[in-house]
Design a protein around this motif. Structure first.
Motif: not given
Length: 266
Positions: A123, A146, A217-222, A209, A206, A213-214
């Motif tokens: 993950d 990022k 996390t693969g998320d822009l905000d989290r 991504m 990956w 994205a971080y």
């Protein structure tokens, strides 16, 4: 002394990184002021400081390295007093002896076991830990990293930010601490690290991504903050039966592997 400490902190507030200022303020408020803050600056001598250091070691049971840091800050404040207050002599500061500690690194066998674990059912968080092990990134640096910082075309990672949870010093926030993303530990920490063929192959899995994205996390905000990542590392290493592994061990291990294959030390 309390007044001198406040003056010194105020003068240096914009000269040092926010994380350093928060650390210095905590040392002054938690250790220096309660113990000797009420002393007249003229009354502080080497014996006073020796007793202060001894009490930190014995009564407060602080680690020698922590006491060393406290005394180093006190010495700097006293040097400031010597320059700004007439009739103040320089006071000698005696530091506690620091015990020599064996540096923990992963053996090659331990590293192989750990890498295989991280590659199994991967993950983004596991990938980030593996990325740190293979590049030597600090925990704050991988938390702030990022995907735009990783260039598969140039085969490099650019380290330009670090993440920390710091005490709020302005008093205007409802919470005592908050997450800050800033430049890394020192100027030399702003660096570009080459990526190995092995790591390039892993990164290619990956590439979907988003650039902003971080990595963890693969998320822009989290994002994942350092103390949360420490928790996950503890779980991962426990699953692998690896003892005494904190996050900086990954950095030590990376450096050791580089030395073993004759990387130029500097």
């Amino acid at each position: 002394l309390s007044s001198i400490c406040d003056q010194w902190l105020q003068l240096n507030r914009t000269k040092v990184k926010e994380s350093s200022y928060v650390k210095y303020s905590a040392i002054v408020d938690k250790h220096i002021k309660p113990a000797i803050g009420g002393y007249l600056i003229q009354a502080i001598d080497s014996l006073t400081i020796e007793q202060f250091g001894h009490d930190l070691l014995t009564e407060k049971a602080l680690a020698p390295k922590t006491v060393w840091d406290i005394l180093s800050l006190l010495k700097t404040v006293l040097q400031y007093a010597h320059k700004t207050v007439s009739g103040i002599d320089l006071v000698e500061v005696t530091y506690p002896k620091l015990p020599k500690q064996e540096m923990r690194i992963l053996s090659r066998e331990e590293q192989d076991i750990f890498v295989q674990y991280l590659l199994n059912d991967p993950d983004p968080c596991k990938f980030g830990v593996l990325f740190s092990l293979l590049t030597g990134l600090r925990i704050g640096e991988i938390c702030a990293l990022k995907w735009r910082n990783i260039s598969l075309a140039d085969r490099t990672v650019s380290v330009s930010s670090t993440m920390q949870r710091l005490k709020n010093s302005d008093g205007g926030s409802s919470s005592k601490t908050s997450i800050r993303i800033s430049t890394p530990k020192s100027d030399s920490s702003l660096r570009i690290i080459p990526l190995s063929d092995y790591l390039i192959d892993i990164c290619n899995h990956w590439t979907w991504m988003a650039p902003e994205a971080y990595v963890l996390t693969g998320d822009l905000d989290r994002f994942v903050e350092p103390r949360t990542l420490q928790y996950w590392l503890a779980k991962y290493t426990k699953d692998c039966n690896l003892d005494g592994v904190h996050y900086h061990v990954l950095r030590h291990t990376f450096a050791t592997r580089c030395v073993e294959v004759d990387f130029e030390i500097k």
